[in-house]
Design an enzyme around this catalytic site. Structure first.
Site, mmCIF file in Angstrom:
data_model
loop_
_atom_site.group_PDB
_atom_site.id
_atom_site.type_symbol
_atom_site.label_atom_id
_atom_site.label_comp_id
_atom_site.label_asym_id
_atom_site.label_seq_id
_atom_site.Cartn_x
_atom_site.Cartn_y
_atom_site.Cartn_z
ATOM 1 N N ASP A 13 8.054 2.980 -13.191
ATOM 2 C CA ASP A 13 7.538 4.258 -12.688
ATOM 3 C C ASP A 13 6.048 4.426 -12.929
ATOM 4 O O ASP A 13 5.590 5.459 -13.430
ATOM 5 C CB ASP A 13 8.311 5.441 -13.307
ATOM 6 C CG ASP A 13 9.769 5.426 -12.887
ATOM 7 O OD1 ASP A 13 10.032 5.229 -11.680
ATOM 8 O OD2 ASP A 13 10.648 5.566 -13.754
ATOM 9 N N HIS A 23 0.820 -1.215 0.000
ATOM 10 C CA HIS A 23 0.000 0.000 0.000
ATOM 11 C C HIS A 23 0.853 1.263 0.000
ATOM 12 O O HIS A 23 0.373 2.318 0.387
ATOM 13 C CB HIS A 23 -0.917 0.000 1.229
ATOM 14 C CG HIS A 23 -1.966 -1.065 1.176
ATOM 15 N ND1 HIS A 23 -2.402 -1.743 2.276
ATOM 16 C CD2 HIS A 23 -2.663 -1.583 0.130
ATOM 17 C CE1 HIS A 23 -3.324 -2.623 1.937
ATOM 18 N NE2 HIS A 23 -3.499 -2.554 0.635
ATOM 19 N N HIS A 24 2.108 1.140 -0.413
ATOM 20 C CA HIS A 24 2.939 2.355 -0.379
ATOM 21 C C HIS A 24 2.448 3.384 -1.388
ATOM 22 O O HIS A 24 2.771 4.556 -1.286
ATOM 23 C CB HIS A 24 4.417 2.015 -0.640
ATOM 24 C CG HIS A 24 4.705 1.597 -2.045
ATOM 25 N ND1 HIS A 24 4.272 0.393 -2.566
ATOM 26 C CD2 HIS A 24 5.335 2.226 -3.051
ATOM 27 C CE1 HIS A 24 4.640 0.311 -3.830
ATOM 28 N NE2 HIS A 24 5.290 1.415 -4.149
ATOM 29 N N ARG A 25 1.678 2.934 -2.365
ATOM 30 C CA ARG A 25 1.010 3.841 -3.301
ATOM 31 C C ARG A 25 -0.403 3.331 -3.535
ATOM 32 O O ARG A 25 -0.654 2.128 -3.476
ATOM 33 C CB ARG A 25 1.733 3.873 -4.642
ATOM 34 C CG ARG A 25 3.103 4.475 -4.556
ATOM 35 C CD ARG A 25 3.302 5.514 -5.620
ATOM 36 N NE ARG A 25 4.599 6.139 -5.450
ATOM 37 C CZ ARG A 25 5.148 6.939 -6.359
ATOM 38 N NH1 ARG A 25 4.520 7.169 -7.483
ATOM 39 N NH2 ARG A 25 6.312 7.507 -6.140
ATOM 40 N N LYS A 74 -2.920 -8.680 -6.905
ATOM 41 C CA LYS A 74 -3.272 -9.721 -7.882
ATOM 42 C C LYS A 74 -4.522 -10.433 -7.416
ATOM 43 O O LYS A 74 -4.760 -10.552 -6.211
ATOM 44 C CB LYS A 74 -2.134 -10.741 -8.003
ATOM 45 C CG LYS A 74 -2.159 -11.525 -9.275
ATOM 46 C CD LYS A 74 -1.570 -10.692 -10.385
ATOM 47 C CE LYS A 74 -1.392 -11.442 -11.668
ATOM 48 N NZ LYS A 74 -0.449 -10.724 -12.526
ATOM 49 N N SER A 114 -1.931 -0.143 -18.866
ATOM 50 C CA SER A 114 -3.063 -0.054 -17.935
ATOM 51 C C SER A 114 -3.051 1.296 -17.233
ATOM 52 O O SER A 114 -4.103 1.909 -16.998
ATOM 53 C CB SER A 114 -2.974 -1.155 -16.875
ATOM 54 O OG SER A 114 -3.538 -2.349 -17.341
ATOM 55 N N LYS A 141 -2.668 -2.401 -7.906
ATOM 56 C CA LYS A 141 -2.954 -2.749 -9.306
ATOM 57 C C LYS A 141 -2.439 -4.132 -9.630
ATOM 58 O O LYS A 141 -1.345 -4.508 -9.213
ATOM 59 C CB LYS A 141 -2.234 -1.722 -10.194
ATOM 60 C CG LYS A 141 -2.536 -1.827 -11.653
ATOM 61 C CD LYS A 141 -3.722 -0.983 -12.055
ATOM 62 C CE LYS A 141 -4.181 -1.252 -13.464
ATOM 63 N NZ LYS A 141 -4.876 -2.550 -13.600
ATOM 64 N N LYS A 198 7.270 -4.554 -10.302
ATOM 65 C CA LYS A 198 7.055 -4.217 -11.713
ATOM 66 C C LYS A 198 6.653 -2.746 -11.843
ATOM 67 O O LYS A 198 7.225 -1.992 -12.627
ATOM 68 C CB LYS A 198 5.913 -5.107 -12.220
ATOM 69 C CG LYS A 198 5.886 -5.344 -13.681
ATOM 70 C CD LYS A 198 4.699 -6.218 -14.060
ATOM 71 C CE LYS A 198 4.829 -7.664 -13.651
ATOM 72 N NZ LYS A 198 3.791 -8.520 -14.258
HETATM 73 N N1 GLU Z 1 -1.695 -9.072 -15.466
HETATM 74 C C1 GLU Z 1 -0.714 -8.192 -16.033
HETATM 75 C C2 GLU Z 1 0.616 -8.370 -15.328
HETATM 76 O O1 GLU Z 1 0.916 -9.403 -14.780
HETATM 77 C C3 GLU Z 1 -1.206 -6.757 -16.113
HETATM 78 C C4 GLU Z 1 -1.575 -6.099 -14.833
HETATM 79 C C5 GLU Z 1 -2.266 -4.756 -14.988
HETATM 80 O O2 GLU Z 1 -2.381 -4.272 -16.088
HETATM 81 O O3 GLU Z 1 -2.691 -4.216 -13.966
HETATM 82 O O4 GLU Z 1 1.463 -7.511 -15.375
#
Ligand code: GLU
Length: 472
Positions: free
Chosen positions: A99, A64-66, A106, A363, A70, A94
């Protein structure tokens, strides 16, 4: 829990520890970064056929640092808590590497999508979304899912529609999920983004003269031979774009039904069409079937691209690898034990957390588009086009030379959304490559790309924690 999934999480954590010692960060801080902040396991009933099935599913928010957090949602019968935790952690690193200002998350639903009808999949997806809404595990400023293995834009559209049913009044509701169809708030270029990012990353690496020399290769991706494992979204686009835009040669492809090789270039677009009609890649003109499917690992090539699932190259088969470079298009395809063997053999591994970050990068663009409620290029495309035309006309007047109207239109053309997305993605992948490359060159004791990528990511996440005042 399967051994594969357990070793996947263990591998991510082992790689983390290997890198953490090079950051000089206090142990309390690296401990905090390493763990998953929130794990939500759910079980819910869905009407399937004449009865009900209890579905097991997860959403893990690693950091939760940002905000928001996602990461994609996976539909697979192999899903378990360890797997989703490992994948959520990779999302944090990632995002930091490219950035993208999100924490990692997930989701996973333990089902084999092939065993359900579209109507059943829709019910499962909608019910999963309701569970997320109930616990505040989804929302444009909270946690934003996306496609992953076994899901695509169809599922994302169901998620958006379910979210809208409950929270339709929210002005930014459309940003609750990415990877949507373009006509429902998606962005042009998202579907190909992960594969395209893999291509940009490989291309940049192949431009490194001294590193290519060390591997006995010439600089440039053109003419490099590739073997791809997995013809899903990522593997297909990585192959097509590497062939069409990079001049690479795909000489081997592996899928569930078997592995094929060729002395020439296997046209991936044609292979996909063939597979669609014949339900197999075997027999594709100009290719031969390899007797044992798993032997894709040992095929002779310059670049091996595992683009399917985690834990595919293990200590049991790592010694067979003949490729000089492995591009991790999938998440976690190489176990930590296998990596030790490969590094000793001198194989260069471009790690998942960098190489497949193109998906989440685009994304991020989609989410920004949703928050701004306007497509990219709408304000400036025509302005740029008119300006470029002015310049051409002026040059024509000054030189007395004339372009044809077709040439003029081509030179003057302003950027569409997809042009901007591709250029933003390339900029991101190239920039991040040199950040990692710099760490690899300058940091004593860091000798491989994964550790360099990890160190780069950890320093950025740590910096955020410090800025937040959590670790002054
Ligand atoms: N599922 C993709 C990944 O492993 C995309 C994640 C996303 O776009 O939030 O990077």
């Amino acid at each position: 829990m399967s051994n594969k999934q357990a070793s996947f999480l263990a591998s991510v954590q082992r790689n983390f520890d290997k890198a953490a010692v090079h950051t000089g960060l206090p142990k309390g801080l690296t401990d905090q970064i390493k763990v998953c902040n929130a794990v939500y396991q759910m079980k819910f009933p869905v009407k399937i056929g004449n009865g009900y099935e209890v579905i097991e599913a997860y959403r893990v928010q690693h950091s939760h640092h940002r905000s928001p957090t996602k990461g994609g949602i996976r539909f697979s019968h192999l899903v378990d808590q360890n797997e989703v935790m490992a994948l959520a952690a990779l999302m944090t690193y990632k995002c930091a590497i490219v950035d993208v200002p999100f924490g990692g998350a997930k989701g996973g639903v333990k089902i084999s999508p092939r065993s359900y009808t579209p109507a059943q999949l829709e019910r499962i997806t909608r019910r999963y979304t309701v569970e997320l809404i109930r616990k505040n595990f989804i929302g444009p400023s909270v946690d934003v899912p996306a496609p992953d293995y076994g899901t695509g834009e169809r599922e994302m559209a169901w998620i958006l529609d379910t979210y809208n049913t409950f929270k339709g009044g929210e002005i930014d509701a459309v940003g609750c999920v990415t990877g949507k169809p373009v006509n429902q708030g998606g962005i042009a270029g998202r579907t190909e983004a992960t594969g395209r990012g893999v291509f940009y990353g490989l291309k940049e690496y192949c431009l490194q003269k001294s590193e290519m020399k060390e591997l006995g290769l010439t600089p440039g991706i053109e003419g490099k031979t590739m073997v791809i494992q997995g013809l899903g979204n990522v593997g297909s686009y990585a192959g097509i774009i590497s062939q069409e835009e990079g001049g690479a040669k795909v000489i081997g492809v592996s899928e569930l039904e078997g592995t094929i090789v060729s002395d020439t270039n296997i046209n991936i677009k044609e292979l996909l069409a063939y597979r669609k009609s014949k339900k197999t890649i075997i027999g594709f003109p100009g290719t031969k079937e390899v007797k044992v499917r798993e032997d894709w690992v040992g095929l002779e090539c310059d670049i091996l691209i595992p683009a399917a699932l985690e834990s595919q190259i293990t200590k049991a088969n790592a010694n067979k690898v003949k490729a000089k470079i492995i591009g991790e298009a999938a998440n976690g395809p190489i176990t930590a034990d296998a990596e030790d063997i490969l590094l000793k053999k001198g194989v260069v591994i471009l790690p998942d957390m960098y190489l497949n970050a193109g998906g989440v990068t685009v994304s991020y663009f989609e989410w920004l588009k949703n928050l701004s409620h306007m497509r990219f290029g709408r304000m400036e495309k025509r302005y740029n086009q008119n300006k470029n035309m002015d310049i051409i006309n002026t040059v024509e007047k000054m030189t007395g030379k004339k372009l044809t109207s077709r040439e003029k239109a081509q030179v003057a053309r302003g950027a569409d959304e997809v042009d901007l997305v591709r250029s933003g993605l390339e900029e991101t992948m190239v920039n991040s490559f040199y950040q990692i490359h710099d760490t690899l060159r300058k940091k004593k004791g860091v000798n491989d790309y994964r550790t360099a990528a990890f160190v780069t990511a950890l320093n950025k996440v740590a910096n955020d924690y410090m800025t937040l005042g959590v670790f002054p």
